[in-house]
Design a protein around this motif. Structure first.
Motif, mmCIF file in Angstrom:
data_model
loop_
_atom_site.group_PDB
_atom_site.id
_atom_site.type_symbol
_atom_site.label_atom_id
_atom_site.label_comp_id
_atom_site.label_asym_id
_atom_site.label_seq_id
_atom_site.Cartn_x
_atom_site.Cartn_y
_atom_site.Cartn_z
ATOM 1 N N LYS A 142 0.799 -1.209 0.000
ATOM 2 C CA LYS A 142 0.000 0.000 0.000
ATOM 3 C C LYS A 142 0.839 1.269 0.000
ATOM 4 C CE LYS A 142 -3.915 -2.239 0.237
ATOM 5 N NZ LYS A 142 -4.851 -2.245 -0.911
ATOM 6 N N LYS A 143 2.164 1.112 0.113
ATOM 7 C CA LYS A 143 3.052 2.272 0.156
ATOM 8 C C LYS A 143 4.174 2.123 -0.870
ATOM 9 C CE LYS A 143 2.402 3.634 4.998
ATOM 10 N NZ LYS A 143 3.089 3.932 6.296
ATOM 11 N N ASP A 144 4.717 3.268 -1.275
ATOM 12 C CA ASP A 144 5.890 3.259 -2.149
ATOM 13 C C ASP A 144 7.125 2.845 -1.367
ATOM 14 O OD1 ASP A 144 4.198 4.219 -4.108
ATOM 15 O OD2 ASP A 144 4.845 6.317 -3.887
ATOM 16 N N TRP A 145 8.123 2.302 -2.095
ATOM 17 C CA TRP A 145 9.406 1.979 -1.465
ATOM 18 C C TRP A 145 10.347 3.155 -1.719
ATOM 19 C CZ3 TRP A 145 10.037 -3.513 -4.019
ATOM 20 C CH2 TRP A 145 9.022 -4.374 -3.551
ATOM 21 N N GLU A 146 10.489 3.953 -0.742
ATOM 22 C CA GLU A 146 11.345 5.118 -0.880
ATOM 23 C C GLU A 146 12.816 4.688 -0.872
ATOM 24 O OE1 GLU A 146 10.279 8.057 -1.516
ATOM 25 O OE2 GLU A 146 8.134 7.782 -1.095
ATOM 26 N N ASN A 147 13.600 5.212 -1.774
ATOM 27 C CA ASN A 147 15.005 4.781 -1.880
ATOM 28 C C ASN A 147 15.865 5.224 -0.688
ATOM 29 O OD1 ASN A 147 14.920 7.500 -2.558
ATOM 30 N ND2 ASN A 147 16.599 7.351 -4.023
ATOM 31 N N ASN A 148 15.375 6.188 0.097
ATOM 32 C CA ASN A 148 16.161 6.635 1.261
ATOM 33 C C ASN A 148 15.706 5.980 2.566
ATOM 34 O OD1 ASN A 148 13.711 7.885 1.539
ATOM 35 N ND2 ASN A 148 14.520 9.989 1.658
ATOM 36 N N SER A 149 14.702 5.048 2.479
ATOM 37 C CA SER A 149 14.241 4.388 3.703
ATOM 38 C C SER A 149 14.146 2.870 3.583
ATOM 39 C CB SER A 149 12.882 4.949 4.136
ATOM 40 O OG SER A 149 11.906 4.742 3.114
ATOM 41 N N VAL A 150 14.145 2.335 2.381
ATOM 42 C CA VAL A 150 14.040 0.893 2.161
ATOM 43 C C VAL A 150 15.387 0.372 1.654
ATOM 44 C CG1 VAL A 150 12.870 -0.949 0.900
ATOM 45 C CG2 VAL A 150 11.561 1.046 1.687
ATOM 46 N N ASP A 151 15.873 -0.715 2.294
ATOM 47 C CA ASP A 151 17.130 -1.360 1.890
ATOM 48 C C ASP A 151 16.867 -2.843 1.623
ATOM 49 O OD1 ASP A 151 18.576 1.049 2.536
ATOM 50 O OD2 ASP A 151 18.438 0.458 4.656
ATOM 51 N N TYR A 152 17.859 -3.512 0.993
ATOM 52 C CA TYR A 152 17.819 -4.981 0.917
ATOM 53 C C TYR A 152 19.143 -5.490 1.459
ATOM 54 C CZ TYR A 152 20.145 -4.418 -3.715
ATOM 55 O OH TYR A 152 20.992 -4.087 -4.746
ATOM 56 N N VAL A 153 19.002 -6.437 2.421
ATOM 57 C CA VAL A 153 20.152 -6.862 3.222
ATOM 58 C C VAL A 153 20.155 -8.380 3.390
ATOM 59 C CG1 VAL A 153 20.230 -4.678 4.483
ATOM 60 C CG2 VAL A 153 18.859 -6.584 5.380
ATOM 61 N N TYR A 154 21.363 -8.891 3.788
ATOM 62 C CA TYR A 154 21.491 -10.319 4.098
ATOM 63 C C TYR A 154 20.652 -10.616 5.333
ATOM 64 C CZ TYR A 154 23.497 -14.513 6.209
ATOM 65 O OH TYR A 154 23.674 -15.742 6.816
ATOM 66 N N LEU A 155 19.929 -11.784 5.310
ATOM 67 C CA LEU A 155 19.060 -12.148 6.426
ATOM 68 C C LEU A 155 19.565 -13.385 7.157
ATOM 69 C CD1 LEU A 155 16.400 -11.587 7.968
ATOM 70 C CD2 LEU A 155 15.216 -13.054 6.301
ATOM 71 N N THR A 156 19.579 -14.508 6.487
ATOM 72 C CA THR A 156 20.022 -15.752 7.114
ATOM 73 C C THR A 156 20.648 -16.644 6.042
ATOM 74 O OG1 THR A 156 17.875 -16.824 6.715
ATOM 75 C CG2 THR A 156 18.175 -15.732 8.849
ATOM 76 N N GLY A 157 21.202 -17.796 6.509
ATOM 77 C CA GLY A 157 21.719 -18.802 5.598
ATOM 78 C C GLY A 157 23.201 -18.670 5.355
ATOM 79 N N ASP A 158 23.662 -19.345 4.300
ATOM 80 C CA ASP A 158 25.095 -19.344 3.983
ATOM 81 C C ASP A 158 25.516 -17.965 3.497
ATOM 82 O OD1 ASP A 158 25.525 -22.188 4.460
ATOM 83 O OD2 ASP A 158 24.271 -22.517 2.654
ATOM 84 N N LYS A 159 26.752 -17.612 3.885
ATOM 85 C CA LYS A 159 27.279 -16.292 3.531
ATOM 86 C C LYS A 159 28.311 -16.443 2.403
ATOM 87 C CE LYS A 159 26.745 -14.508 8.252
ATOM 88 N NZ LYS A 159 27.424 -13.897 9.425
ATOM 89 N N PHE A 160 27.906 -16.146 1.211
ATOM 90 C CA PHE A 160 28.875 -16.110 0.103
ATOM 91 C C PHE A 160 28.714 -14.817 -0.707
ATOM 92 C CE2 PHE A 160 25.342 -19.024 -0.795
ATOM 93 C CZ PHE A 160 24.810 -18.585 -1.974
ATOM 94 N N HIS A 161 28.239 -13.773 0.005
ATOM 95 C CA HIS A 161 28.142 -12.455 -0.592
ATOM 96 C C HIS A 161 29.404 -11.662 -0.282
ATOM 97 C CE1 HIS A 161 26.291 -12.432 3.480
ATOM 98 N NE2 HIS A 161 27.078 -11.347 3.637
ATOM 99 N N LYS A 162 29.600 -10.587 -1.042
ATOM 100 C CA LYS A 162 30.749 -9.717 -0.783
ATOM 101 C C LYS A 162 30.344 -8.511 0.057
ATOM 102 C CE LYS A 162 33.212 -10.895 -5.083
ATOM 103 N NZ LYS A 162 33.800 -10.376 -6.334
ATOM 104 N N VAL A 163 29.118 -8.014 -0.089
ATOM 105 C CA VAL A 163 28.605 -6.883 0.673
ATOM 106 C C VAL A 163 27.299 -7.317 1.308
ATOM 107 C CG1 VAL A 163 27.846 -4.479 0.596
ATOM 108 C CG2 VAL A 163 29.678 -5.252 -0.924
ATOM 109 N N ALA A 164 27.065 -6.959 2.601
ATOM 110 C CA ALA A 164 25.924 -7.470 3.357
ATOM 111 C C ALA A 164 24.650 -6.665 3.162
ATOM 112 C CB ALA A 164 26.267 -7.514 4.835
ATOM 113 N N GLY A 165 24.692 -5.500 2.523
ATOM 114 C CA GLY A 165 23.466 -4.721 2.364
ATOM 115 C C GLY A 165 23.604 -3.635 1.311
ATOM 116 N N TYR A 166 22.452 -3.237 0.723
ATOM 117 C CA TYR A 166 22.451 -2.210 -0.331
ATOM 118 C C TYR A 166 21.241 -1.299 -0.161
ATOM 119 C CZ TYR A 166 25.617 -5.456 -2.781
ATOM 120 O OH TYR A 166 26.673 -6.291 -3.104
ATOM 121 N N ASP A 167 21.383 -0.072 -0.635
ATOM 122 C CA ASP A 167 20.244 0.845 -0.727
ATOM 123 C C ASP A 167 19.528 0.619 -2.068
ATOM 124 O OD1 ASP A 167 20.912 2.052 1.695
ATOM 125 O OD2 ASP A 167 22.249 3.510 0.708
ATOM 126 N N LEU A 168 18.239 0.978 -2.078
ATOM 127 C CA LEU A 168 17.512 0.918 -3.353
ATOM 128 C C LEU A 168 18.081 1.967 -4.309
ATOM 129 C CD1 LEU A 168 13.741 0.491 -2.341
ATOM 130 C CD2 LEU A 168 15.301 -1.239 -3.252
#
Length: 216
Positions: A142-168
């Motif tokens: 019901k709301k927009d995903w504002e790029n200055n308030s919504v992020d996507y980040v590592y949650l659980t499981g195996d870690k084979f990423h290089k960076v743990a989180g990003y901004d939209l």
């Protein structure tokens, strides 16, 4: 000298002699007309006229018209053979639906549906191989995903990423889609690995992003 009386006598005598010498002419006889003959003549004339008229008129030859009886019977339809091919599949048909492919909306303020993931789950990698994980998601909340308030980040499981989180990279309005990219490297050891990421606003996680790979 003769007397007048004598002269008249002489002339009379001479006239008698002359009349005696003149030939006698008989008066022509007037023909007698027979009424029956006239009727016969008229009848013959009428018969002749009728004969001539009959000769002049063309002879009428009767024409016989032969009528061919119509066939009023309606021909019956000809049956046509229809060939139906039946295909037998020994294995059941599996319909594959991409995750979140529906167009339903959520009653929540923040919600998403995952449209696709790349690479596909179960993809094989050699040890220590760089690759990008990509999720295509749609905003169904019901709301927009504002790029200055919504992020996507590592949650659980195996870690084979290089960076743990990003901004939209941009604000995602209701009904719009966005592709989320994470830089990854396959683990050193062989095995199956699964990692889980999420979109979050503040401390609220509202969209889980999963990926499973196989290292040979």
């Amino acid at each position: 000298m003769a007397t007048p009386k004598t002269k008249y006598l002489i002339w009379f005598t001479a006239l008698v002699l002359i009349m005696a010498c003149v030939p006698t002419f008989a008066a022509p006889a007037v023909p007698t007309i027979d009424p029956n003959g006239i009727s016969t003549y008229i009848a013959q004339t009428a018969n002749d006229a009728a004969s001539q008229t009959a000769v002049a008129m063309p002879t009428l030859t009767p024409t016989v018209i032969t009528s061919t009886p119509r066939n009023t019977d309606t021909p019956e339809p000809t049956a046509t053979s229809t060939v139906i091919f039946l295909f037998y599949t020994p294995s059941p048909v599996i319909l594959v639906t991409q995750p979140g492919g529906g167009t339903n909306t959520s009653s929540k303020s923040y919600a998403c549906t995952v449209l696709s993931v790349t690479p596909a789950n179960g993809t094989n990698f050699a040890s220590r191989t760089d690759f990008d994980a990509k999720w295509k998601v749609k905003n169904i909340g019901k709301k927009d995903w504002e790029n200055n308030s919504v992020d996507y980040v590592y949650l659980t499981g195996d870690k084979f990423h290089k960076v743990a989180g990003y901004d939209l990279g941009k604000t995602v309005k209701i009904g719009e889609t966005i592709e989320l990219i994470v830089d990854m490297i396959s683990p050193k050891n062989a095995g199956t690995y699964t990692t889980n990421w999420t979109l979050q606003v503040g401390s609220e996680a509202f969209c889980t992003l999963s990926l499973t790979i196989v290292v040979n």
